[in-house]
Design an enzyme around this catalytic site. Structure first.
Site, PDB file in Angstrom:
ATOM      1  N   LYS A  69       0.862  -1.195   0.000  1.00  9.01           N
ATOM      2  CA  LYS A  69       0.000   0.000   0.000  1.00  9.01           C
ATOM      3  C   LYS A  69       0.892   1.236   0.000  1.00  9.01           C
ATOM      4  O   LYS A  69       1.882   1.291   0.735  1.00  9.01           O
ATOM      5  CB  LYS A  69      -0.893  -0.038   1.247  1.00  9.01           C
ATOM      6  N   SER A 102      -9.872   2.289   2.659  1.00  7.43           N
ATOM      7  CA  SER A 102      -8.930   2.957   1.789  1.00  7.43           C
ATOM      8  C   SER A 102      -7.969   2.019   1.056  1.00  7.43           C
ATOM      9  O   SER A 102      -7.367   2.422   0.062  1.00  7.43           O
ATOM     10  CB  SER A 102      -8.103   3.956   2.605  1.00  7.43           C
ATOM     11  N   SER A 141     -10.312   0.111   7.006  1.00  6.16           N
ATOM     12  CA  SER A 141      -9.685   0.112   5.678  1.00  6.16           C
ATOM     13  C   SER A 141      -9.001  -1.170   5.243  1.00  6.16           C
ATOM     14  O   SER A 141      -8.575  -1.264   4.096  1.00  6.16           O
ATOM     15  CB  SER A 141      -8.678   1.250   5.571  1.00  6.16           C
TER      16      SER A 141
HETATM   17  N1  GLN Z   1     -13.355   4.841   5.693  1.00  4.99           N
HETATM   18  C1  GLN Z   1     -12.841   5.320   6.945  1.00  4.99           C
HETATM   19  C2  GLN Z   1     -12.397   6.754   6.810  1.00  4.99           C
HETATM   20  O1  GLN Z   1     -12.541   7.307   5.765  1.00  4.99           O
HETATM   21  C3  GLN Z   1     -11.716   4.443   7.420  1.00  4.99           C
HETATM   22  C4  GLN Z   1     -10.456   4.683   6.701  1.00  4.99           C
HETATM   23  C5  GLN Z   1      -9.319   3.858   7.193  1.00  4.99           C
HETATM   24  O2  GLN Z   1      -9.503   2.886   7.921  1.00  4.99           O
HETATM   25  N2  GLN Z   1      -8.135   4.275   6.822  1.00  4.99           N
HETATM   26  O3  GLN Z   1     -11.932   7.354   7.741  1.00  4.99           O
END
Ligand code: GLN
Length: 498
Positions: free
Chosen positions: A83, A164, A188
């Site tokens: 990532k 994400s 995420s």
């Molecule tokens: N979708 C969540 C956010 O936008 C979690 C994102 C994440 O876990 N990095 O904050």
């Protein structure tokens, strides 16, 4: 047994590692096969940069070590996707933001360094939501990832791979990589895994070092593996985890032998079903897959127990205060001086440069979070928002602690729905945030949580089941995941259209 490139890319972490060790194929053959799949899949936009030479170099080192009779690491010969939130020395690291475009770190994140030490190689840097803020990969500066999955309605609407870690989920499910790293701040790893029919685990907060991972919300951020099955997740997590003096919140505990401890026998185990997760108007297919999961764990010998997590409905609002607050502080370092982009208008002073760099460098969702974060931390509102949210966070952790007096592991859906279409939720941030309603509570409490594929919905799209464990009990989570996996028999994969 010689294998062609197509069969090699069907293999997961364990099969590759064991096959390389046994001499069934070389690590180089594996790296070449995955490099070719990456190169042929640009339509998915899963990678921000491909690094085929890194994958080949690591593979050659493994093949040479094997030829010399040296001991091989636990990920030896396995090429993975990274990532693009992990700093990789000499390889552009962007967090999918314009503000970091061109940034080549002088250092390697602890997690990636651990993986290379275990013998893994890097296929490339994977796309993500900008600074890991999002649930669909649509906030990336480098364009959204497209899920390899399509609905079975004959149309070819482009679907979100989740976020994400959307590049990670798309790459693993499309066979561009046998596994990938993810990070999970509020879902995420788990939500994109669920959307694409793969497995992923967020360990207990502190298991994986945050050193060298671009920070979003430091009290929540955790790295973890995303792979095709539970065993592969166990192997990779073992390689990633470990105490790191460079991260003040790193857990000073030995890394358990999760792979060796895998055991799907649930006899004597109690599985909790949280009442508050059964929401009014719940998606029928999701409710059915949850019922399937309950039946499967019963079949594996577990006792099913109803539990209550009464503060669940406050988790999402608390998360959307705590996470932006921490983000607004963490992102203050991007000022045009130290990293990546610098926008210095003619005759501008220092403050103008900060403003211009940030205006040009941060995407809209990132700006939204910074504005929310600075607001909830401001003098007049700190007590009303930030302090309240911290208290709610404690209540949520206590809910779980109480439930874990009664049960060993909690079973719930990973997400309220299957993958949605790209563009469907971009104009309504709240509906996007709601996607994480089942994922965020375990993040706030710092608990290990995993998603495993449970089946397909009526549209032919994957659904995930989530297992949440006691602090430090990744083994309990993985074992329950293994019991589910054996009964779900999930072997669907996206048809190759790219
Ligand atoms: N979708 C969540 C956010 O936008 C979690 C994102 C994440 O876990 N990095 O904050």
């Amino acid at each position: 047994m010689p294998m062609d490139a197509n069969s090699l890319t069907e293999l997961g972490v364990k099969a590759i590692r064991d096959g390389v060790a046994a001499g069934d194929f070389t690590a180089r053959e594996v790296a070449e096969a995955f490099n070719a799949n990456v190169a042929a899949a640009s339509a998915l936009n899963a990678f921000i940069v491909a690094t085929p030479d890194h994958a080949l170099a690591a593979a050659d080192a493994v093949d040479a070590a094997r030829a010399a009779g040296e001991a091989l690491g636990t990920m030896a010969g396995v090429p993975i996707g990274m990532k693009d939130l992990f700093a990789t020395r000499g390889v552009q690291t962007t967090a999918a933001s314009h503000i970091l475009e061109g940034f080549e770190p002088e250092y390697e994140s602890t997690v990636s360094a651990n993986l290379w030490k275990a013998g893994a190689g890097m296929l490339g840097k994977l796309n993500l939501d900008q600074f890991a803020m999002g649930s669909s990969n649509e906030t990336s500066y480098f364009g959204n990832v497209i899920s390899p999955w399509r609905r079975n309605d004959g149309g070819n609407a482009a679907l979100a791979p989740g976020g994400s870690s959307g590049g990670s989920s798309a790459a693993v499910s499309a066979r561009l990589a046998p596994a990938a790293t993810g990070t999970d701040t509020g879902g995420s790893i788990r939500q994109p895994a669920a959307f694409t029919g793969i497995s992923g685990i967020k360990p207990t907060y502190g298991r994986c070092s945050r050193w060298g991972i671009v920070a979003f919300a430091s009290s929540l951020d955790q790295a973890g593996p995303m792979a095709r099955d539970v065993t592969d997740c166990a192997i990779m997590l073992e390689a990633m985890a470990g105490f790191d003096p460079k991260d003040a919140t790193s857990l000073d505990l030995p890394v358990p032998q999760w792979e060796a401890g895998l055991n799907p026998d649930m006899r004597g185990k109690k599985i909790g079903i949280p009442r508050e997760y059964r929401m009014d108007g719940m998606d029928e297919d999701v409710a059915k897959s949850w019922d399937d999961g309950i039946a499967w764990l019963k079949d594996a010998g577990a006792e099913i127990v109803d539990v209550s997590l009464p503060h669940t409905k406050y988790a999402l609002p608390a998360y959307y205060i705590v996470a932006p607050a921490e983000a607004s502080s963490n992102l203050a370092r991007y000022d045009g001086v130290r990293y990546g982009l610098r926008d210095l208008p003619d005759g501008a002073g220092l403050q103008d440069m900060y403003a211009a760099t940030r205006a040009a460098g941060f995407g809209d969702e990132v700006k939204r979070r910074i504005i929310i974060g600075t607001y909830v931390l401001s003098a007049g509102f700190y007590d009303a928002y930030y302090n309240q949210a911290q208290k709610v966070r404690t209540l949520i952790a206590q809910d779980f602690a109480k439930a874990f007096e009664q049960v060993d592991v909690i079973l719930a859906p990973t997400c309220p729905t299957a993958a949605f279409g790209l563009g469907d939720k971009t104009s309504d941030p709240l509906s996007m945030y709601l996607n994480d309603v089942f994922a965020v509570p375990a993040s706030l409490a710092g608990l290990p949580a995993m998603s495993v594929p449970a089946g397909l919905n009526r549209e032919g799209l994957p659904l995930g089941l989530q297992l949440i464990g006691r602090p430090f009990d990744e083994q309990g989570v993985l074992n329950a995941g293994l019991a589910l996996e054996a009964r779900a028999g999930f072997d669907a994969k996206p048809e190759r259209w790219w």
